[in-house]
Scaffold this motif. Structure first.
Motif, PDB file in Angstrom:
ATOM      1  N   PRO A  59       0.811  -1.223   0.000  1.00  0.00           N
ATOM      2  CA  PRO A  59       0.000   0.000   0.000  1.00  0.00           C
ATOM      3  C   PRO A  59       0.846   1.277   0.000  1.00  0.00           C
ATOM      4  O   PRO A  59       0.431   2.294  -0.553  1.00  0.00           O
ATOM      5  CB  PRO A  59      -0.831  -0.087   1.283  1.00  0.00           C
ATOM      6  CG  PRO A  59      -0.607  -1.441   1.849  1.00  0.00           C
ATOM      7  CD  PRO A  59       0.567  -2.049   1.166  1.00  0.00           C
ATOM      8  N   SER A  60       2.012   1.254   0.593  1.00  0.00           N
ATOM      9  CA  SER A  60       2.885   2.436   0.594  1.00  0.00           C
ATOM     10  C   SER A  60       3.384   2.743  -0.808  1.00  0.00           C
ATOM     11  O   SER A  60       3.483   3.908  -1.196  1.00  0.00           O
ATOM     12  CB  SER A  60       4.082   2.227   1.521  1.00  0.00           C
ATOM     13  OG  SER A  60       3.644   2.034   2.835  1.00  0.00           O
ATOM     14  N   ALA A  63       0.610   4.467  -2.761  1.00  0.00           N
ATOM     15  CA  ALA A  63       0.466   5.884  -2.406  1.00  0.00           C
ATOM     16  C   ALA A  63       1.537   6.734  -3.094  1.00  0.00           C
ATOM     17  O   ALA A  63       1.248   7.822  -3.599  1.00  0.00           O
ATOM     18  CB  ALA A  63       0.536   6.053  -0.893  1.00  0.00           C
ATOM     19  N   GLU A  66       0.672   6.992  -6.764  1.00  0.00           N
ATOM     20  CA  GLU A  66      -0.481   7.854  -6.953  1.00  0.00           C
ATOM     21  C   GLU A  66      -0.026   9.317  -7.081  1.00  0.00           C
ATOM     22  O   GLU A  66      -0.475  10.042  -7.962  1.00  0.00           O
ATOM     23  CB  GLU A  66      -1.429   7.677  -5.780  1.00  0.00           C
ATOM     24  CG  GLU A  66      -2.790   8.265  -5.983  1.00  0.00           C
ATOM     25  CD  GLU A  66      -3.724   7.906  -4.844  1.00  0.00           C
ATOM     26  OE1 GLU A  66      -4.894   7.612  -5.134  1.00  0.00           O
ATOM     27  OE2 GLU A  66      -3.287   7.913  -3.669  1.00  0.00           O
ATOM     28  N   ARG A  67       0.891   9.713  -6.217  1.00  0.00           N
ATOM     29  CA  ARG A  67       1.426  11.079  -6.291  1.00  0.00           C
ATOM     30  C   ARG A  67       2.191  11.290  -7.595  1.00  0.00           C
ATOM     31  O   ARG A  67       2.075  12.332  -8.233  1.00  0.00           O
ATOM     32  CB  ARG A  67       2.332  11.355  -5.088  1.00  0.00           C
ATOM     33  CG  ARG A  67       1.559  11.510  -3.791  1.00  0.00           C
ATOM     34  CD  ARG A  67       2.447  11.955  -2.644  1.00  0.00           C
ATOM     35  NE  ARG A  67       3.527  11.023  -2.310  1.00  0.00           N
ATOM     36  CZ  ARG A  67       3.387   9.961  -1.523  1.00  0.00           C
ATOM     37  NH1 ARG A  67       2.214   9.679  -0.978  1.00  0.00           N
ATOM     38  NH2 ARG A  67       4.415   9.182  -1.272  1.00  0.00           N
ATOM     39  N   SER A 102      -5.142  -1.162  -9.327  1.00  0.00           N
ATOM     40  CA  SER A 102      -4.285   0.015  -9.157  1.00  0.00           C
ATOM     41  C   SER A 102      -4.205   0.817 -10.449  1.00  0.00           C
ATOM     42  O   SER A 102      -4.343   2.049 -10.432  1.00  0.00           O
ATOM     43  CB  SER A 102      -2.885  -0.405  -8.714  1.00  0.00           C
ATOM     44  OG  SER A 102      -2.920  -0.987  -7.432  1.00  0.00           O
TER      45      SER A 102
END
Length: 124
Positions: A59-60, A63, A66-67, A102
């Motif tokens: 999950p990290s 994230a 995503e950025r 994702s």
């Protein structure tokens, strides 16, 4: 609204080549992808399949990507490849499904399909 793909994604017949393509794309955009490069050892990690599964399911890592996708709309991810050809390389069904989810989330974030492979419908 997902009206069209950002770019065509070339079929990759190996996980190693897909990793290299991601690194090359990211570098061309000015994104160094240091953690990805280190984790995969530039695609040369002796346990590349395991490492890539762990990255896809982390999950990290999601994230952080995503950025990056928001900052670089042409950003290519391992998930973009794994969603399409991961089973051929030996990735688990869970990793492939997670990669697909994702990649779709990244597309929704930008409002269009970022990548499309030959033979894929543009609008679906």
């Amino acid at each position: 609204m997902m009206v069209q793909a950002h770019k065509a994604i070339a079929r990759s017949h190996s996980l190693q080549r897909a990793v290299r393509n991601v690194i090359e794309n990211n570098a061309a955009l000015g994104f160094p992808a240091v953690r990805f490069r280190q984790a995969t050892q530039e695609g040369q990690h002796p346990e590349l399949l395991r490492v890539c599964e762990e990255l896809i399911l982390n999950p990290s890592a999601f994230a952080a990507m995503e950025r990056a996708v928001q900052q670089y709309p042409g950003f290519l991810t391992l998930e973009d490849y794994a969603a399409r050809w991961g089973r051929e390389w030996g990735l688990s069904a869970l990793a492939v499904e997670h990669a697909r989810a994702s990649a779709e989330a990244f597309d929704r974030l930008l409002g269009f399909r970022r990548w499309i492979a030959e033979g894929e419908a543009v609008d679906g």
